[in-house]
Design an enzyme around this catalytic site. Structure first.
Site, short mmCIF file in Angstrom:
data_model
loop_
_atom_site.label_atom_id
_atom_site.label_comp_id
_atom_site.label_asym_id
_atom_site.label_seq_id
_atom_site.Cartn_x
_atom_site.Cartn_y
_atom_site.Cartn_z
N LEU A 57 0.91 -0.96 -0.18
CA LEU A 57 -0.04 -0.05 -0.09
C LEU A 57 0.88 1.35 0.07
CD1 LEU A 57 -2.73 -0.93 2.73
CD2 LEU A 57 -3.06 -0.59 0.23
N PRO A 58 0.35 2.24 -0.61
CA PRO A 58 1.18 3.66 -0.57
C PRO A 58 0.87 4.56 0.83
CG PRO A 58 -0.91 3.73 -1.84
CD PRO A 58 -0.76 2.52 -1.33
N CYS A 59 1.23 3.69 1.86
CA CYS A 59 0.83 4.18 2.92
C CYS A 59 1.88 5.52 3.28
CB CYS A 59 0.89 3.56 4.16
SG CYS A 59 2.48 2.26 4.14
N HIS A 60 2.95 5.62 2.45
CA HIS A 60 3.88 6.82 2.70
C HIS A 60 3.18 8.15 2.15
CE1 HIS A 60 4.14 5.08 -1.52
NE2 HIS A 60 4.60 6.51 -1.70
N ARG A 61 1.92 7.97 1.34
CA ARG A 61 1.32 9.22 1.17
C ARG A 61 0.53 9.72 1.79
NH1 ARG A 61 -0.35 5.97 -4.72
NH2 ARG A 61 1.94 5.95 -5.47
#
Length: 116
Positions: free
Chosen positions: A68-72
Site C-alpha cells: 500500500l502507498p501508506c507513505h502518501r
DNA sequence: CAGATGACCGCAG
DNA sequence: TCTGCGGCCATCT
C-alpha cells in the site's frame, strides 16, 4: 461541558477490527501517485473524526506485503512523519516537491480530495 | 484498575 | 512560524 457524549451514541467509536483495517486500506489504496492525504482526513472519511491516531496505528502495522502507498499519508500540517526516513525518498520519486529542511508537502497543491 | 503510549489534531501564546 | 499543551481513543504495562 461536552454534551457530545451524552447523545445516545456509543462511546466506543471504533476498534482495530479486521474490518476497520480493511476500510483504511481501501482508502489508502486509492490515493493516486503524486498526491497525499492526512491521517485525520482518512478518519473523517471513515466517519470517526476523533480517531486519527488509530488510523496512524493501522498504517504503521500494515504488512509490507500489501504494497500500500501508506507513505502518501502525512500529518494535517503537511509535514512528514517524524522518524520515518523512507517516506521522504518515496514521495520524491513520485514527483512531489518537498519543501526544504523538515518542512513537508504543500497540501494546497498535493492533497487528494477524493476524486482522481 | 491506574498510568503510559502513539506514523494525530487544533488551538493558544 | 514554531512550541507546548490538552484532548482524543484503543491498547499496553
Amino acid at each position: 461541558m461536552d454534551l457530545s457524549r451524552h447523545r445516545g451514541v456509543p462511546q466506543k467509536v471504533t476498534s482495530l477490527t479486521p474490518d476497520f483495517r480493511r476500510q483504511v486500506y481501501e482508502i489508502v489504496a486509492q490515493i493516486p501517485a503524486g498526491r497525499v492525504s492526512t491521517y485525520g482526513q482518512i478518519a473523517l472519511w471513515l466517519g470517526v473524526p476523533q480517531c486519527a491516531r488509530l488510523v496512524g496505528r493501522v498504517l504503521r502495522e500494515t504488512p509490507a506485503s500489501l504494497k500500500l502507498p501508506c507513505h502518501r499519508v502525512v500529518h494535517a500540517s503537511g509535514r512528514l512523519v517524524a522518524g520515518w526516513e523512507e517516506q521522504r525518498a518515496l514521495l520524491r520519486t513520485e514527483g512531489i516537491d518537498l519543501k526544504p529542511d523538515d518542512k513537508g508537502v504543500d497540501l494546497r497543491k498535493h492533497l487528494w480530495r477524493g476524486e482522481e
